[in-house]
Scaffold this motif. Structure first.
Motif, PDB file in Angstrom:
ATOM      1  N   ARG A 165       3.017  14.392  -9.366  1.00  0.00           N
ATOM      2  CA  ARG A 165       4.025  15.465  -9.487  1.00  0.00           C
ATOM      3  C   ARG A 165       4.458  15.670 -10.932  1.00  0.00           C
ATOM      4  NH1 ARG A 165       6.222  13.113  -4.696  1.00  0.00           N
ATOM      5  NH2 ARG A 165       7.843  12.048  -5.921  1.00  0.00           N
ATOM      6  N   PHE A 166       4.381  14.617 -11.690  1.00  0.00           N
ATOM      7  CA  PHE A 166       4.805  14.723 -13.093  1.00  0.00           C
ATOM      8  C   PHE A 166       3.593  14.809 -14.031  1.00  0.00           C
ATOM      9  CE2 PHE A 166       8.362  12.718 -10.931  1.00  0.00           C
ATOM     10  CZ  PHE A 166       9.412  13.522 -11.348  1.00  0.00           C
ATOM     11  N   LYS A 187       0.834  -1.199   0.000  1.00  0.00           N
ATOM     12  CA  LYS A 187       0.000   0.000   0.000  1.00  0.00           C
ATOM     13  C   LYS A 187       0.872   1.253   0.000  1.00  0.00           C
ATOM     14  CE  LYS A 187      -3.879   2.360   0.559  1.00  0.00           C
ATOM     15  NZ  LYS A 187      -4.842   2.537  -0.555  1.00  0.00           N
ATOM     16  N   ILE A 188       1.916   1.254   0.805  1.00  0.00           N
ATOM     17  CA  ILE A 188       2.829   2.403   0.860  1.00  0.00           C
ATOM     18  C   ILE A 188       3.512   2.605  -0.486  1.00  0.00           C
ATOM     19  CG2 ILE A 188       4.980   3.261   1.889  1.00  0.00           C
ATOM     20  CD1 ILE A 188       4.132   1.894   4.498  1.00  0.00           C
ATOM     21  N   VAL A 191       1.616   6.748  -6.878  1.00  0.00           N
ATOM     22  CA  VAL A 191       0.539   7.689  -7.191  1.00  0.00           C
ATOM     23  C   VAL A 191       1.005   9.127  -6.981  1.00  0.00           C
ATOM     24  CG1 VAL A 191      -1.748   8.517  -6.529  1.00  0.00           C
ATOM     25  CG2 VAL A 191      -1.316   6.059  -6.726  1.00  0.00           C
ATOM     26  N   GLU A 192       1.679   9.376  -5.855  1.00  0.00           N
ATOM     27  CA  GLU A 192       2.199  10.715  -5.568  1.00  0.00           C
ATOM     28  C   GLU A 192       3.209  11.142  -6.615  1.00  0.00           C
ATOM     29  OE1 GLU A 192       1.395  13.021  -3.339  1.00  0.00           O
ATOM     30  OE2 GLU A 192      -0.286  11.732  -2.730  1.00  0.00           O
TER      31      GLU A 192
END
Length: 267
Positions: free
Chosen positions: A266-267, A254-255, A261-262
């Motif tokens: 950002r891109f 999950k991490i 996803v993060e």
């Protein structure tokens, strides 16, 4: 006349004895009568067969007491112990072993002396062996369930959870009493519990395999993410009898997914 009455009484007694003998034989019971004062022990053919005696052989009191120690306690006027035991019989001829449930009652006279001891025995070998195998199977199941890396649990057809493996208790810090009185909801995250309940209820109604991901609280109060799954266990008629569920720790996965996803955002 008086003679006719006696003849009728004897005939009635004989008929009742035959009825009793038929009932005992139909129930496949062994039976005995022990008379301590005359040092005699009578038994039906079934009991003699179990012990390896011929139908013509006779028991005596010493034979009986030597084979079934609990009879001595029942015959003791100071103890008057209930005679209801389960014991084994080994036939010395056939080497066959039987498990017998024996019950009996001792009649004492006004002087507190044992007059007679009447009893029955029932062969429960098949039931005993089946029960033993079931117990061994349950022990093997619990050993396996408590040592797998997953949390495991069972619920009835309505979804009420009634069993959790030891790993569940070790992680959550809960007890069997907690689960029965407070329920599994006490370790669920409040932000997810309604969603989880709704999806599980859907599976209960449709019979579909349930699968979901959500966080569970550990005994320190911290949350980890788990992939949870439950499959319906059905009987021969196709009716759901219970659910078998599991929870797999996917926190690291999950991490990793959240980081991806993060990064994509950002891109």
């Amino acid at each position: 006349s008086e003679t006719s009455k006696k003849v009728l009484a004897l005939k009635t007694l004989h008929e009742r004895e035959e009825e009793l003998e038929f009932t005992i034989d139909a129930a496949e019971l062994a039976c005995w009568n022990l008379y301590p004062s005359t040092n005699t022990f009578t038994a039906n053919n079934r009991l003699k067969e179990w012990f390896g005696f011929n139908n013509e052989d006779e028991f005596n009191v010493d034979d009986a007491l030597a084979r079934i120690d609990a009879m001595g306690a029942a015959l003791d006027p100071e103890k008057r112990a209930d005679f209801n035991i389960i014991h084994s019989i080994n036939n010395p001829i056939t080497k066959e072993k039987r498990i017998i449930q024996a019950k009996g009652r001792v009649l004492f006279d006004e002087n507190n002396v044992a007059v007679s001891f009447t009893g029955t025995g029932q062969d429960i070998t098949n039931d005993f062996v089946a029960s033993k195998k079931l117990k061994e199977s349950e022990e093997q199941f619990h050993t396996l369930a408590d040592n797998i890396l997953l949390f495991a649990w069972m619920a009835d057809a309505e979804g009420n959870r009634y069993w959790f493996n030891q790993r569940w208790y070790n992680y959550t810090g809960t007890t069997d009493h907690d689960m029965k009185t407070l329920g599994w909801q006490i370790v669920h995250h409040p932000d997810h519990i309604e969603r989880v309940k709704e999806k599980f209820q859907h599976s209960l109604h449709t019979g579909e395999i349930w699968e979901d991901t959500f966080p569970l609280k550990d005994k320190e109060g911290n949350y980890k993410w788990f992939l949870s799954r439950a499959v319906p266990i059905k009987n021969k008629e196709g009716k759901i009898e219970r659910w078998l569920g599991s929870n797999t720790d996917i926190t690291e996965l999950k991490i990793s997914e959240d980081k991806i996803v993060e990064s994509e955002k950002r891109f």
